[in-house]
Design an enzyme around this catalytic site. Sequence first.
Site, PDB file in Angstrom:
ATOM      1  N   VAL A  25       0.850  -1.195   0.000  1.00 11.79           N
ATOM      2  CA  VAL A  25       0.000   0.000   0.000  1.00 11.79           C
ATOM      3  C   VAL A  25       0.881   1.239   0.000  1.00 11.79           C
ATOM      4  O   VAL A  25       1.817   1.344   0.814  1.00 11.79           O
ATOM      5  CB  VAL A  25      -0.925   0.019   1.244  1.00 11.79           C
ATOM      6  CG1 VAL A  25      -1.714   1.325   1.310  1.00 11.79           C
ATOM      7  CG2 VAL A  25      -1.881  -1.168   1.237  1.00 11.79           C
ATOM      8  N   ASP A  27      10.564  -5.143   8.494  1.00 14.60           N
ATOM      9  CA  ASP A  27       9.600  -4.815   9.541  1.00 14.60           C
ATOM     10  C   ASP A  27       9.439  -6.113  10.346  1.00 14.60           C
ATOM     11  O   ASP A  27      10.364  -6.932  10.347  1.00 14.60           O
ATOM     12  CB  ASP A  27       8.282  -4.335   8.898  1.00 14.60           C
ATOM     13  CG  ASP A  27       7.388  -3.589   9.868  1.00 14.60           C
ATOM     14  OD1 ASP A  27       7.635  -2.410  10.116  1.00 14.60           O
ATOM     15  OD2 ASP A  27       6.445  -4.201  10.406  1.00 14.60           O
ATOM     16  N   ALA A  41       4.611   4.033   2.786  1.00 16.56           N
ATOM     17  CA  ALA A  41       4.089   2.800   2.201  1.00 16.56           C
ATOM     18  C   ALA A  41       4.262   1.692   3.235  1.00 16.56           C
ATOM     19  O   ALA A  41       4.951   1.871   4.236  1.00 16.56           O
ATOM     20  CB  ALA A  41       4.840   2.447   0.932  1.00 16.56           C
ATOM     21  N   LYS A  42       3.644   0.580   3.008  1.00 16.32           N
ATOM     22  CA  LYS A  42       3.868  -0.600   3.832  1.00 16.32           C
ATOM     23  C   LYS A  42       3.450  -1.814   3.032  1.00 16.32           C
ATOM     24  O   LYS A  42       2.602  -1.697   2.129  1.00 16.32           O
ATOM     25  CB  LYS A  42       3.015  -0.512   5.104  1.00 16.32           C
ATOM     26  CG  LYS A  42       3.542  -1.333   6.257  1.00 16.32           C
ATOM     27  CD  LYS A  42       4.636  -0.594   6.979  1.00 16.32           C
ATOM     28  CE  LYS A  42       5.033  -1.232   8.267  1.00 16.32           C
ATOM     29  NZ  LYS A  42       5.826  -0.298   9.075  1.00 16.32           N
ATOM     30  N   GLY A  43       4.022  -2.948   3.365  1.00 12.98           N
ATOM     31  CA  GLY A  43       3.638  -4.173   2.674  1.00 12.98           C
ATOM     32  C   GLY A  43       3.640  -5.322   3.649  1.00 12.98           C
ATOM     33  O   GLY A  43       4.104  -5.184   4.787  1.00 12.98           O
TER      34      GLY A  43
END
Length: 420
Positions: A65, A150, A109-111
């Site tokens: 995202v 992460d 962003a992050k995934g």
Amino acid sequence: MVGEKTEWESPLYQMVVRQFNKAVERMKLDPGIVERLRYPQRSLIVTFPVKMDNGQVEIFEGYRVQHTLSMPTKGGIRYHQEVTLGEITALAMLMTWKCALIGLPFSGAKGGVRCNPEQLSMAELERLTRRYTAEITSMIGPDSDIPAPDISTNEQVMAWMMDTYSQQKGHAVPEVVTGKPVSIGGSLGRYEATGRGVVYVITEAAKLLGMNLNGARAVIQGFGNVGSITAKQLAKMGCKVIAVSDIKGGLYNPKGLDVKDLINYVKQNQFLKGYPQAEPITHEELFELPCDILVPAALSNQITEKNALKINCRLLAEGADGPSTLEADQILRDKGVLILPDILCNAGGVIVSYFEWVQDLQNYFWTLKQINNRLRRILTRAFRNVYERSHREKTNMRMAALMIGIGRVVEAKRVRGLYP
Ligand code: GLU
């Protein structure tokens, strides 16, 4: 029109939006831009097959995202059973405020992939990572969106991501991810950066409170990258780390734990459980221990109205993203606890990720001393900015941090204008 029930709805998203709403309430901002920032700009959902060691194929669900694209985007990749589009969206939004607060040239962003990393063998983890990377290749790139580690992803996972992306491009592209091993263009000090940063921020806060870190009692929830390095750095500063925990439970020793020994124990035994020089305690008990510094460094939504009243610390340093709810925030503030908000407190990781990206782009590498000095300088300045803003606006550190971050993003959006 964005409807009331969106695909990215989740408890964490609701909490992050409530924080956002509270922060913008007192700022005079363009309502069109504010509305736009409540939603993720671009989201990718992928499902993909992975051959497991038993020969069977399992299908996994993954996400990436990008919350807002006013700058190239940046943020980690999380492997966890609770990963959903809603959770990743909330974390991407937090990354936007974090990068803007610090002054990095990124939006958030992050995934993530929904999986139980504990149950995956190394070979399965590699196949999952490579296929997930291939599926999100269209979304990432060194000048568009740069992933990083992460929860439950590490240097090795970043190396596989870098390799998979590079195979597709036909040449090495180290700058597509950060948090890589140093041997392929990673930065010195990146592994320790988040924990080190937490301690730099705590040091500034301690000065403010007149708290002597030497002998101060610290309790840390989580013993992954962030928790273990924070514990180690706090011990180095003379703090007494009296309790730590991981997913299996906690350990307590009122005389202070030998953190280096604990890190070695975990290297051999994977978990803290069974460590002889401490008493086992539960997660609930850990939060209730009287201490000077409490560091939640695990998952979100850990400190809620249910346990906040029982928390007994002077300083709450948020190593994790979104560990406390707004209700808990209020309860703790009423008790006189100083809260160092996540987007400030755990920003060390993305700061050194930024350093890594810059070094890769320039093919010119810095010394560890340069990296740590620059990290400290940036975080100290950010801490002071947040403190001054909270003082000026008569608000708390979280709201002040959000106001600075959001204000900068809104300004970037305003000046770029609306296309078409
Ligand atoms: N996952 C970390 C964070 O949430 C680091 C992100 C990065 O280094 O890009 O801040």
